[in-house]
Scaffold this motif. Structure first.
Motif, PDB file in Angstrom:
ATOM      1  N   LEU A   1       0.802  -1.251  -0.005  1.00  0.00           N
ATOM      2  CA  LEU A   1      -0.048  -0.035  -0.177  1.00  0.00           C
ATOM      3  C   LEU A   1       0.825   1.246  -0.053  1.00  0.00           C
ATOM      4  CD1 LEU A   1      -2.580   1.494   0.199  1.00  0.00           C
ATOM      5  CD2 LEU A   1      -2.395   1.078   2.775  1.00  0.00           C
ATOM      6  N   ALA A   2       1.884   1.374   0.894  1.00  0.00           N
ATOM      7  CA  ALA A   2       2.693   2.273   0.780  1.00  0.00           C
ATOM      8  C   ALA A   2       3.551   2.638  -0.368  1.00  0.00           C
ATOM      9  CB  ALA A   2       3.643   2.102   1.927  1.00  0.00           C
ATOM     10  N   SER A   3       3.896   1.799  -0.675  1.00  0.00           N
ATOM     11  CA  SER A   3       4.617   1.743  -2.179  1.00  0.00           C
ATOM     12  C   SER A   3       3.799   2.273  -3.483  1.00  0.00           C
ATOM     13  CB  SER A   3       5.240   0.096  -2.772  1.00  0.00           C
ATOM     14  OG  SER A   3       6.066   0.446  -3.652  1.00  0.00           O
ATOM     15  N   SER A   4       2.470   1.681  -3.157  1.00  0.00           N
ATOM     16  CA  SER A   4       1.493   2.128  -4.325  1.00  0.00           C
ATOM     17  C   SER A   4       1.410   3.606  -4.370  1.00  0.00           C
ATOM     18  CB  SER A   4       0.100   1.419  -4.147  1.00  0.00           C
ATOM     19  OG  SER A   4       0.399  -0.066  -4.382  1.00  0.00           O
TER      20      SER A   4
ATOM     21  N   VAL B   1       6.549  -3.345  -7.462  1.00  0.00           N
ATOM     22  CA  VAL B   1       6.431  -4.645  -8.701  1.00  0.00           C
ATOM     23  C   VAL B   1       6.744  -6.039  -8.277  1.00  0.00           C
ATOM     24  CG1 VAL B   1       7.044  -5.183 -10.916  1.00  0.00           C
ATOM     25  CG2 VAL B   1       6.595  -2.664 -10.622  1.00  0.00           C
ATOM     26  N   PRO B   2       7.885  -6.265  -7.541  1.00  0.00           N
ATOM     27  CA  PRO B   2       8.088  -7.501  -7.278  1.00  0.00           C
ATOM     28  C   PRO B   2       7.225  -8.037  -6.299  1.00  0.00           C
ATOM     29  CG  PRO B   2      10.227  -6.096  -6.918  1.00  0.00           C
ATOM     30  CD  PRO B   2       9.176  -5.096  -7.316  1.00  0.00           C
ATOM     31  N   LEU B   3       6.753  -7.235  -5.167  1.00  0.00           N
ATOM     32  CA  LEU B   3       5.825  -7.689  -4.135  1.00  0.00           C
ATOM     33  C   LEU B   3       4.532  -7.868  -4.837  1.00  0.00           C
ATOM     34  CD1 LEU B   3       6.738  -5.651  -0.819  1.00  0.00           C
ATOM     35  CD2 LEU B   3       7.566  -8.022  -1.712  1.00  0.00           C
ATOM     36  N   LEU B   4       4.014  -7.030  -5.611  1.00  0.00           N
ATOM     37  CA  LEU B   4       2.912  -7.320  -6.273  1.00  0.00           C
ATOM     38  C   LEU B   4       2.589  -8.574  -7.191  1.00  0.00           C
ATOM     39  CD1 LEU B   4       0.123  -5.698  -6.492  1.00  0.00           C
ATOM     40  CD2 LEU B   4       1.017  -4.742  -8.700  1.00  0.00           C
ATOM     41  N   VAL B   5       3.584  -9.077  -7.452  1.00  0.00           N
ATOM     42  CA  VAL B   5       3.926 -10.306  -8.293  1.00  0.00           C
ATOM     43  C   VAL B   5       3.851 -11.245  -7.131  1.00  0.00           C
ATOM     44  CG1 VAL B   5       5.129 -11.791 -10.074  1.00  0.00           C
ATOM     45  CG2 VAL B   5       4.874  -9.459 -10.354  1.00  0.00           C
ATOM     46  N   VAL B   6       4.811 -11.508  -6.404  1.00  0.00           N
ATOM     47  CA  VAL B   6       5.255 -12.649  -5.697  1.00  0.00           C
ATOM     48  C   VAL B   6       4.011 -12.782  -4.368  1.00  0.00           C
ATOM     49  CG1 VAL B   6       6.834 -13.444  -3.554  1.00  0.00           C
ATOM     50  CG2 VAL B   6       7.733 -12.268  -5.942  1.00  0.00           C
TER      51      VAL B   6
ATOM     52  N   LEU C   1      -3.048 -10.752  -1.412  1.00  0.00           N
ATOM     53  CA  LEU C   1      -3.397  -9.430  -1.466  1.00  0.00           C
ATOM     54  C   LEU C   1      -4.937  -9.206  -2.022  1.00  0.00           C
ATOM     55  CD1 LEU C   1      -0.611  -7.687  -3.503  1.00  0.00           C
ATOM     56  CD2 LEU C   1      -0.590  -7.850  -1.112  1.00  0.00           C
ATOM     57  N   PRO C   2      -5.603  -8.395  -1.177  1.00  0.00           N
ATOM     58  CA  PRO C   2      -7.163  -8.092  -1.402  1.00  0.00           C
ATOM     59  C   PRO C   2      -7.242  -7.378  -2.834  1.00  0.00           C
ATOM     60  CG  PRO C   2      -6.292  -6.582   0.232  1.00  0.00           C
ATOM     61  CD  PRO C   2      -5.180  -7.649   0.172  1.00  0.00           C
ATOM     62  N   THR C   3      -8.344  -7.587  -3.407  1.00  0.00           N
ATOM     63  CA  THR C   3      -8.580  -6.950  -4.599  1.00  0.00           C
ATOM     64  C   THR C   3      -8.034  -5.438  -4.860  1.00  0.00           C
ATOM     65  OG1 THR C   3     -10.238  -8.590  -5.087  1.00  0.00           O
ATOM     66  CG2 THR C   3     -10.279  -6.657  -6.663  1.00  0.00           C
ATOM     67  N   TRP C   4      -8.852  -4.886  -3.768  1.00  0.00           N
ATOM     68  CA  TRP C   4      -8.527  -3.401  -3.744  1.00  0.00           C
ATOM     69  C   TRP C   4      -6.873  -2.766  -3.777  1.00  0.00           C
ATOM     70  CZ3 TRP C   4      -5.759  -0.930   0.055  1.00  0.00           C
ATOM     71  CH2 TRP C   4      -5.592  -1.285   1.189  1.00  0.00           C
ATOM     72  N   LEU C   5      -6.126  -3.754  -3.106  1.00  0.00           N
ATOM     73  CA  LEU C   5      -4.711  -3.677  -3.118  1.00  0.00           C
ATOM     74  C   LEU C   5      -3.906  -4.133  -4.232  1.00  0.00           C
ATOM     75  CD1 LEU C   5      -2.520  -2.244  -1.081  1.00  0.00           C
ATOM     76  CD2 LEU C   5      -2.359  -4.525   0.068  1.00  0.00           C
ATOM     77  N   ARG C   6      -4.630  -4.942  -4.943  1.00  0.00           N
ATOM     78  CA  ARG C   6      -3.841  -5.157  -6.201  1.00  0.00           C
ATOM     79  C   ARG C   6      -4.225  -4.104  -7.155  1.00  0.00           C
ATOM     80  NH1 ARG C   6      -6.475 -11.405  -6.859  1.00  0.00           N
ATOM     81  NH2 ARG C   6      -5.297 -12.446  -5.310  1.00  0.00           N
ATOM     82  N   LEU C   7      -5.543  -3.646  -7.111  1.00  0.00           N
ATOM     83  CA  LEU C   7      -5.929  -2.569  -7.952  1.00  0.00           C
ATOM     84  C   LEU C   7      -4.881  -1.438  -7.684  1.00  0.00           C
ATOM     85  CD1 LEU C   7      -9.816  -2.840  -8.310  1.00  0.00           C
ATOM     86  CD2 LEU C   7      -8.244  -3.461  -9.854  1.00  0.00           C
ATOM     87  N   ALA C   8      -4.658  -1.058  -6.508  1.00  0.00           N
ATOM     88  CA  ALA C   8      -3.996   0.145  -6.209  1.00  0.00           C
ATOM     89  C   ALA C   8      -2.563  -0.151  -6.509  1.00  0.00           C
ATOM     90  CB  ALA C   8      -3.691   0.429  -4.674  1.00  0.00           C
ATOM     91  N   GLY C   9      -1.998  -1.456  -6.691  1.00  0.00           N
ATOM     92  CA  GLY C   9      -0.536  -1.587  -7.196  1.00  0.00           C
ATOM     93  C   GLY C   9      -0.670  -1.497  -8.648  1.00  0.00           C
ATOM     94  N   ILE C  10      -1.651  -1.919  -9.387  1.00  0.00           N
ATOM     95  CA  ILE C  10      -1.765  -1.734 -10.710  1.00  0.00           C
ATOM     96  C   ILE C  10      -1.912  -0.334 -11.136  1.00  0.00           C
ATOM     97  CG2 ILE C  10      -3.203  -2.402 -12.844  1.00  0.00           C
ATOM     98  CD1 ILE C  10      -3.841  -5.008 -11.527  1.00  0.00           C
TER      99      ILE C  10
ATOM    100  N   THR D   1       1.550   1.199 -10.792  1.00  0.00           N
ATOM    101  CA  THR D   1       2.633   0.817 -11.646  1.00  0.00           C
ATOM    102  C   THR D   1       2.224   1.577 -13.157  1.00  0.00           C
ATOM    103  OG1 THR D   1       3.034  -1.304 -10.481  1.00  0.00           O
ATOM    104  CG2 THR D   1       3.443  -1.181 -12.924  1.00  0.00           C
ATOM    105  N   ALA D   2       0.992   1.692 -13.517  1.00  0.00           N
ATOM    106  CA  ALA D   2       0.576   2.109 -14.531  1.00  0.00           C
ATOM    107  C   ALA D   2       0.959   3.483 -14.890  1.00  0.00           C
ATOM    108  CB  ALA D   2      -1.068   1.826 -14.796  1.00  0.00           C
ATOM    109  N   LEU D   3       0.691   4.344 -13.646  1.00  0.00           N
ATOM    110  CA  LEU D   3       1.193   5.745 -13.673  1.00  0.00           C
ATOM    111  C   LEU D   3       2.625   5.879 -14.007  1.00  0.00           C
ATOM    112  CD1 LEU D   3      -1.168   7.054 -11.040  1.00  0.00           C
ATOM    113  CD2 LEU D   3      -1.358   7.564 -13.573  1.00  0.00           C
ATOM    114  N   HIS D   4       3.329   4.902 -13.367  1.00  0.00           N
ATOM    115  CA  HIS D   4       4.750   5.159 -13.442  1.00  0.00           C
ATOM    116  C   HIS D   4       5.152   4.926 -14.677  1.00  0.00           C
ATOM    117  CE1 HIS D   4       8.834   4.353 -12.360  1.00  0.00           C
ATOM    118  NE2 HIS D   4       8.814   3.403 -12.943  1.00  0.00           N
TER     119      HIS D   4
END
Length: 445
Positions: free
Chosen positions: A79-82, A147-152, A157-166, A169-172
């Motif tokens: 979450l913090a990284s997102s 990115v590494p934690l999102l994959v591994v 991860l709950p769905t909302w946190l997956r979306l936050a990570g995506i 990453t997409a904005l990056h």
């Protein structure tokens, strides 16, 4: 899977060096014997460090658990990284003139214009003194975590946190597409590949492991293929816009007849991208060593020392800068591999020995990450993958302040855990180690 990172790294390091000798740039090398001896020695020391790590008896690695505390910590970090990615990306997009999705899409369609706009913004001094970036600078470790934690850790991860990570990453990626630069895209693909390899190598069910590993390799290959396609398109646009055709690698007439001149120019640039640095290395090897007082290996750290402490970078310049003066090879325009940057502080023999340390750390982080999916080894492994992929170009981890802070933080945390015994586990838990450890060489289990 024990040796997979080593084989992939050797294929890349030796493959790019071999490809260099197939280009016309190789005819400009005045010291082929010296160049070959150094590259092969550094690569051999890298492999030796990897093998030495795998051959030792490591401390017992903690088994991956699914405790509430561990899952909570991972989720908090993701979450913090997102949030970090979202804030930094939106800040940079605004600084570089993005006004909305339409302007980003327009820049993606014309990467050469975005690339030119980037340098115009830099010349105005924008993008280097943002208050937001100064505040976020100490949190650089968050830039290497998402990115590494999102994959591994995807399944935990709950769905909302997956979306936050995506979204982060997409904005990056959108920012780097907006400025027509492939560096950020390449980093994401490399970290994505590193995470996927760890996730699949740590699968414990043998019946499904082989098919999953094959699928992972296909996905990783597809990601790199898409990156190569975009790089070809982007570089073709740059060549047409700026008239840089044939600046390094000459366009192949046969390829030009098949795909047309613009695309052939893009292909030539992409081929030259990971190979032309070896010509720069050959020039650097001919320049005498002068110690850069610890400010030559990482350009971003050198700039920080200059701005904060008033360090004079012209008094003890890095190897590539001195080589530009003596040999005419542009230090900030063309690559010279990672080695001259490291040699600015370590000498060239020291740079080769440093690659042995990289191999040692790569093997250790890979083994720990696959055995337990612990956060710190996973992130160290992903960052070392970036370093290795950019070996034919530069010291990539030293080019941005967030990557320097991120890697330094990870290494410090890893050292603290090792000293405090944070990596050890009770003896009764050792028989529950994953299959990966049973496949290690004799003496390493």
């Amino acid at each position: 899977m024990t040796w997979l990172p080593l084989w992939l790294a050797l294929a890349w390091l030796l493959g790019t060096f071999g490809a260099f000798w197939l280009t016309g740039l190789s005819r400009r090398v005045d010291n082929p014997f010296q160049l070959c001896v150094f590259v092969f020695a550094a690569t051999a020391l890298f492999a030796g460090g990897y093998v030495a790590q795998m051959a030792r008896r490591p401390p017992a690695v903690a088994v991956a658990t699914h405790s509430v505390d561990r899952i909570r910590q991972v989720r908090q970090l993701v979450l913090a990284s997102s949030v970090y990615y979202i804030v930094v990306s939106l800040t940079r997009l605004a600084e570089f003139g993005a006004t909305g999705p339409q302007s980003v899409w327009t820049s993606i369609r014309t990467p050469a214009a975005g690339y030119q706009n980037k340098f115009e913004i830099y010349q105005q001094g924008v993008g280097t003194t943002s208050p937001w970036m100064n505040v976020l600078f100490p949190l650089g470790v968050l830039s290497v975590a998402l990115v590494p934690l999102l994959v591994v850790q995807w399944r935990s991860l709950p769905t909302w946190l997956r979306l936050a990570g995506i979204v982060g990453t997409a904005l990056h990626m959108a920012f780097y597409l907006f400025i027509g630069t492939t560096k950020g895209l390449g980093d994401v693909v490399i970290m994505l590949a590193a995470g996927m390899l760890i996730a699949r190598a740590s699968v414990r069910r043998r019946s499904r492991t082989r098919s999953r590993r094959r699928g992972v390799l296909v996905l990783v290959g597809a990601a790199f293929a898409l990156l190569a396609i975009y790089m070809t398109y982007s570089h073709a646009a740059r060549a047409t816009e700026f008239g840089t055709t044939g600046a390094l690698v000459q366009v192949n007439p046969s390829v030009e007849r098949v795909v047309g001149k613009p695309m052939a120019e893009g292909i030539a640039d992409v081929i030259g991208y990971p190979t032309h640095g070896y010509l720069g290395l050959s020039y650097n090897l001919q320049v005498p060593f002068e110690w850069s007082r610890g400010l030559g290996s990482a350009p971003s750290a050198a700039i920080f020392a200059e701005q904060t402490f008033g360090a004079d970078l012209t008094e003890h310049p890095a190897f590539p800068d001195r080589t530009e003066h003596e040999k005419g090879w542009p230090a900030r325009m063309y690559w010279a591999t990672i080695y001259p940057w490291l040699a600015s502080d370590l000498t060239f023999p020291g740079a080769a020995l440093f690659m042995g340390l990289v191999g040692w750390l790569l093997a250790g982080s890979w083994r720990a990450a696959v055995s337990s999916r612990r956060v710190i080894p996973t992130l160290i492994f992903a960052q070392l993958c970036i370093l290795i992929v950019y070996v034919p170009a530069n010291n990539q981890l030293g080019m941005a302040p967030e990557s320097i802070v991120g890697m330094a933080t990870l290494l410090a945390l890893s050292a603290m855990l090792s000293l405090t015994g944070g990596h050890r586990q009770p003896a009764e838990a050792q028989d529950r180690q994953p299959q990966f450890r049973k496949n290690l060489p004799i003496g390493s289990a």
